[in-house]
Design a protein around this motif. Structure first.
Motif, short mmCIF file in Angstrom:
data_model
loop_
_atom_site.label_atom_id
_atom_site.label_comp_id
_atom_site.label_asym_id
_atom_site.label_seq_id
_atom_site.Cartn_x
_atom_site.Cartn_y
_atom_site.Cartn_z
N PRO A 261 0.85 -1.20 0.00
CA PRO A 261 0.00 0.00 0.00
C PRO A 261 0.88 1.24 0.00
O PRO A 261 1.92 1.28 0.67
N GLN A 262 0.49 2.27 -0.74
CA GLN A 262 1.38 3.40 -0.98
C GLN A 262 1.87 4.06 0.30
O GLN A 262 3.02 4.50 0.39
N LEU A 263 1.02 4.15 1.32
CA LEU A 263 1.42 4.81 2.55
C LEU A 263 2.57 4.06 3.22
O LEU A 263 3.43 4.68 3.86
N TRP A 264 2.61 2.75 3.07
CA TRP A 264 3.71 1.96 3.62
C TRP A 264 4.94 2.00 2.72
O TRP A 264 6.05 1.79 3.19
N ALA A 265 4.77 2.28 1.44
CA ALA A 265 5.88 2.28 0.50
C ALA A 265 6.67 3.59 0.50
O ALA A 265 7.73 3.67 -0.10
N PHE A 266 6.17 4.63 1.16
CA PHE A 266 6.87 5.91 1.16
C PHE A 266 8.23 5.80 1.85
O PHE A 266 9.23 6.33 1.37
N ALA A 267 8.28 5.17 3.04
CA ALA A 267 9.51 5.18 3.81
C ALA A 267 9.73 3.94 4.67
O ALA A 267 10.87 3.60 4.96
N ALA A 268 8.67 3.29 5.09
CA ALA A 268 8.75 2.26 6.13
C ALA A 268 9.76 1.13 5.87
O ALA A 268 10.47 0.73 6.79
N PRO A 269 9.90 0.59 4.63
CA PRO A 269 10.71 -0.61 4.47
C PRO A 269 12.22 -0.40 4.32
O PRO A 269 12.96 -1.37 4.30
N TYR A 270 12.69 0.84 4.19
CA TYR A 270 13.99 1.04 3.58
C TYR A 270 15.18 1.20 4.53
O TYR A 270 16.32 0.93 4.14
N SER A 271 14.98 1.67 5.75
CA SER A 271 16.13 2.07 6.55
C SER A 271 17.06 0.91 6.87
O SER A 271 18.30 1.07 6.83
N PHE A 272 16.53 -0.27 7.16
CA PHE A 272 17.41 -1.39 7.52
C PHE A 272 18.22 -1.89 6.32
O PHE A 272 19.45 -1.99 6.42
N PRO A 273 17.60 -2.21 5.17
CA PRO A 273 18.43 -2.65 4.03
C PRO A 273 19.39 -1.57 3.56
O PRO A 273 20.53 -1.88 3.14
N LEU A 274 19.00 -0.30 3.62
CA LEU A 274 19.93 0.76 3.24
C LEU A 274 21.07 0.87 4.24
O LEU A 274 22.23 1.12 3.85
N GLY A 275 20.78 0.69 5.52
CA GLY A 275 21.85 0.69 6.52
C GLY A 275 22.85 -0.43 6.27
O GLY A 275 24.06 -0.24 6.41
N LEU A 276 22.36 -1.61 5.88
CA LEU A 276 23.25 -2.72 5.55
C LEU A 276 24.14 -2.36 4.35
O LEU A 276 25.34 -2.63 4.35
N LEU A 277 23.52 -1.76 3.32
CA LEU A 277 24.28 -1.39 2.13
C LEU A 277 25.37 -0.36 2.47
O LEU A 277 26.53 -0.52 2.07
N LEU A 278 25.00 0.68 3.20
CA LEU A 278 25.98 1.71 3.56
C LEU A 278 27.12 1.12 4.39
O LEU A 278 28.29 1.46 4.19
N SER A 279 26.79 0.23 5.30
CA SER A 279 27.82 -0.38 6.15
C SER A 279 28.77 -1.23 5.32
O SER A 279 30.00 -1.18 5.50
N ALA A 280 28.22 -2.02 4.39
CA ALA A 280 29.06 -2.88 3.56
C ALA A 280 29.97 -2.06 2.66
O ALA A 280 31.17 -2.37 2.53
N VAL A 281 29.43 -1.01 2.08
CA VAL A 281 30.23 -0.17 1.19
C VAL A 281 31.29 0.59 1.99
O VAL A 281 32.45 0.72 1.56
#
Length: 397
Positions: A261-281
């Motif tokens: 649902p669009q309200l959940w797709a704005f921001a909710a799912p992203y911080s953890f996978p993005l944190g993993l990516l930033l840490s790995a890089v």
């Protein structure tokens, strides 16, 4: 302000490159509003695959801010010096773009209310849940800068608290903060009114969308996640997952978000996978690994990404206005959609113009301002005077 480690951890050129990737995703998202594909199926497909691009791009910037500020924190820094650097990094370039856009609006005869325009200039536009063109006035992308300003004001206090978390507890905190982001849309739908509806969407109201997407204190969760992940790497708690698997994880979450649902797709799912990516890089950069992301042309794109972010929406809107005949009273081609190859070339043209203008803003505003005013000038040393010589009686020959 303190540092997570006793020594400075070094630069992160790969993260600089990823800044442009995030800015490009925001560009791709905003471009879908132009409707440049005359083939309806192609336009619907483009709209579908880019509908979460803006959300994940902005989320990346918020997580990245917490990560890099923690990574570069110095034990000798002060709040005043930190806030000074952030002000001169953000505000002068923003003010220049704001002036240019206001001038273009005046020349084209487009009216805008003074209140929202002033709120946009002073970057307080994300704090008021008012749909009357307040959040998106003048330069619509700057609502995210309004949130960033709040992050910068809070950072010296947040880092003091987060530095007190035991290293073996950091992963639990990162998971908890990321999980709490999932509750935001639910809280929004439960406690905020269902009207007025947000234009173009039927699933949520304007107040619900504002709380889940623009409210700075809610978006601070992503900023805090970035701080936590930086501490995980700096404290030696990183699990040594490579950039490749974490990038695939981000892609998988993005694809899944297209069906949320669009309200959940704005921001909710992203911080953890993005944190993993930033840490790995970051761990890869810290180890000195030479990857595609450290190539100089790509790092250069990352360096101009803030200017690109500020400029791109006005380039897209101005191009559309020109082709529709809304700019200076006539249209270039008097149309706004084309065959798929021509539409792709049109978007590439907007992208190229945005990059060129971003380089000019970076070269002639951002860099000179940072060099001149971001740090206080060192005081001239006071000459040491020999008091015996000063007080000695004068003699004449």
């Amino acid at each position: 302000m303190t540092e997570a480690t006793a020594t400075r951890p070094g630069r992160l050129p790969s993260l600089t490159t990823l800044r442009f990737v995030a800015a490009f995703l925001v560009f791709a998202y905003h471009a879908h509003y132009l409707g440049v594909f005359s083939n309806t199926s192609v336009q619907e497909w483009y709209n579908f695959i880019t509908k979460s691009a803006g959300g994940i791009g902005v989320s990346f910037f918020f997580v990245l801010s917490g990560f890099v500020l923690t990574w570069g924190a110095k034990p000798t820094d002060t709040m005043a010096r930190f806030w000074r650097r952030r002000f001169f990094k953000i505000f002068p370039s923003h003010a220049v773009v704001w002036l240019v856009i206001v001038a273009m609006l005046v020349i084209s005869g487009t009216t805008t209310k003074a209140g929202p325009a002033v709120a946009n200039l002073f970057l307080v536009n994300a704090w008021v849940p008012h749909m009357d063109n307040l959040v998106f006035a003048v330069n619509g992308v700057t609502w995210s800068l309004s949130a960033e300003i709040a992050f910068y004001l809070l950072f010296p206090f947040l880092i003091l608290g987060i530095n007190k978390i035991r290293a073996d507890q950091l992963w639990y905190w990162a998971v908890g903060v990321a999980a709490s982001a999932w509750s935001v849309p639910l809280l929004s739908k439960t406690f905020l009114p269902d009207t007025p509806m947000f234009p173009g969407y039927e699933q949520f109201s304007w107040p619900q969308m504002w709380f889940a997407y623009q409210f700075p204190l809610v978006r601070c969760l992503e900023f805090i996640a970035g701080i936590l992940f930086a501490r995980i790497v700096l404290s030696g708690r990183w699990v040594r997952i490579g950039p490749g698997p974490t990038a695939l994880g981000v892609v998988a979450v993005y694809v899944a978000s297209l069906w949320l649902p669009q309200l959940w797709a704005f921001a909710a799912p992203y911080s953890f996978p993005l944190g993993l990516l930033l840490s790995a890089v970051a761990a890869s950069d810290r180890a000195g690994r030479r990857t595609l992301l450290v190539r100089r042309p790509l790092v250069w794109l990352g360096e101009i990404s803030f200017a690109f972010f500020l400029i791109h929406l006005n380039v897209l809107n101005s191009a559309q206005a020109a082709f529709k005949g809304q700019w200076m009273g006539y249209g270039v081609f008097d149309r706004t959609s084309w065959s798929t190859p021509v539409a792709v070339l049109y978007l590439l043209g907007c992208l190229t113009v945005s990059i060129v203008l971003a380089w000019l803003l970076y070269r002639f505003v951002e860099v000179p301002v940072m060099r001149r005013w971001a740090r206080p000038r060192p005081r001239r040393p006071v000459p040491v005077v020999d008091t015996d010589e000063v007080n000695a009686p004068t003699t004449t020959s």
